[in-house]
Write a protein that holds these residues in place. Structure first.
Motif, short mmCIF file in Angstrom:
data_model
loop_
_atom_site.label_atom_id
_atom_site.label_comp_id
_atom_site.label_asym_id
_atom_site.label_seq_id
_atom_site.Cartn_x
_atom_site.Cartn_y
_atom_site.Cartn_z
N THR A 99 97.29 -8.46 26.96
CA THR A 99 97.55 -8.12 25.56
C THR A 99 97.68 -6.61 25.40
O THR A 99 98.58 -6.14 24.68
CB THR A 99 96.44 -8.68 24.65
N TRP A 151 99.83 -16.01 17.79
CA TRP A 151 99.24 -14.93 17.00
C TRP A 151 98.89 -15.44 15.60
O TRP A 151 97.79 -15.22 15.11
CB TRP A 151 100.23 -13.78 16.95
N TYR A 208 104.89 -16.52 21.13
CA TYR A 208 103.85 -15.51 20.97
C TYR A 208 103.47 -15.39 19.50
O TYR A 208 102.28 -15.35 19.15
CB TYR A 208 104.32 -14.15 21.52
#
Length: 140
Positions: A127, A14, A10
């Motif tokens: 999200t 990001w 993740y």
């Protein structure tokens, strides 16, 4: 499940997203923080830009001073509190904001179009749920 691996994945995605926006900004003569500020120049006060993007007030002040040197804006004292400044865009600044926002919006629209409505909605909902659950877990 291997949660540490999921967190690394993740975080990598990001960071990649931030790097992509940073590269886009550079191709348009801006730094990433400058891009964030440009997208918020409709805010009347520098403090609002800082709060919106979690930038320091000093960083925003430096960015706005750079924009002022480009002729995009002036910083004028607020009438209610003369110690604070308000942002006044010049015509050149208004044109620059429109140009940058439209160019970025076109790229983002192409991405959303390619993703399709269902995947886009899923991405946004997932999200948002992650953010909510993170806040809950961090608050314990």
């Amino acid at each position: 499940m291997r949660f540490s691996n999921l967190s690394r994945q993740y975080t990598a995605v990001w960071r990649q997203t931030n790097a992509i926006y940073d590269a886009w900004a550079k191709r348009h003569g801006l730094t990433y923080p400058e891009l964030l500020a440009v997208l918020s120049l409709s805010a009347p006060r520098p403090e609002e830009i800082a709060e919106t993007w979690l930038l320091s007030r000093q960083s925003v002040r430096t960015i706005l001073q750079g924009f002022a040197k480009r002729g995009w804006l002036t910083l004028e004292p607020c009438q209610a509190d003369r110690r604070k400044k308000r942002i006044v865009l010049s015509r050149e600044g208004q044109a620059a904001v429109r140009r940058i926002a439209r160019a970025l919006g076109a790229v983002e629209a192409a991405v959303w179009q390619t993703l399709g409505e269902k995947r886009t909605e899923s991405l946004i909902k997932t999200t948002a749920l992650y953010n909510e659950l993170f806040e809950e877990a961090a608050g314990r």
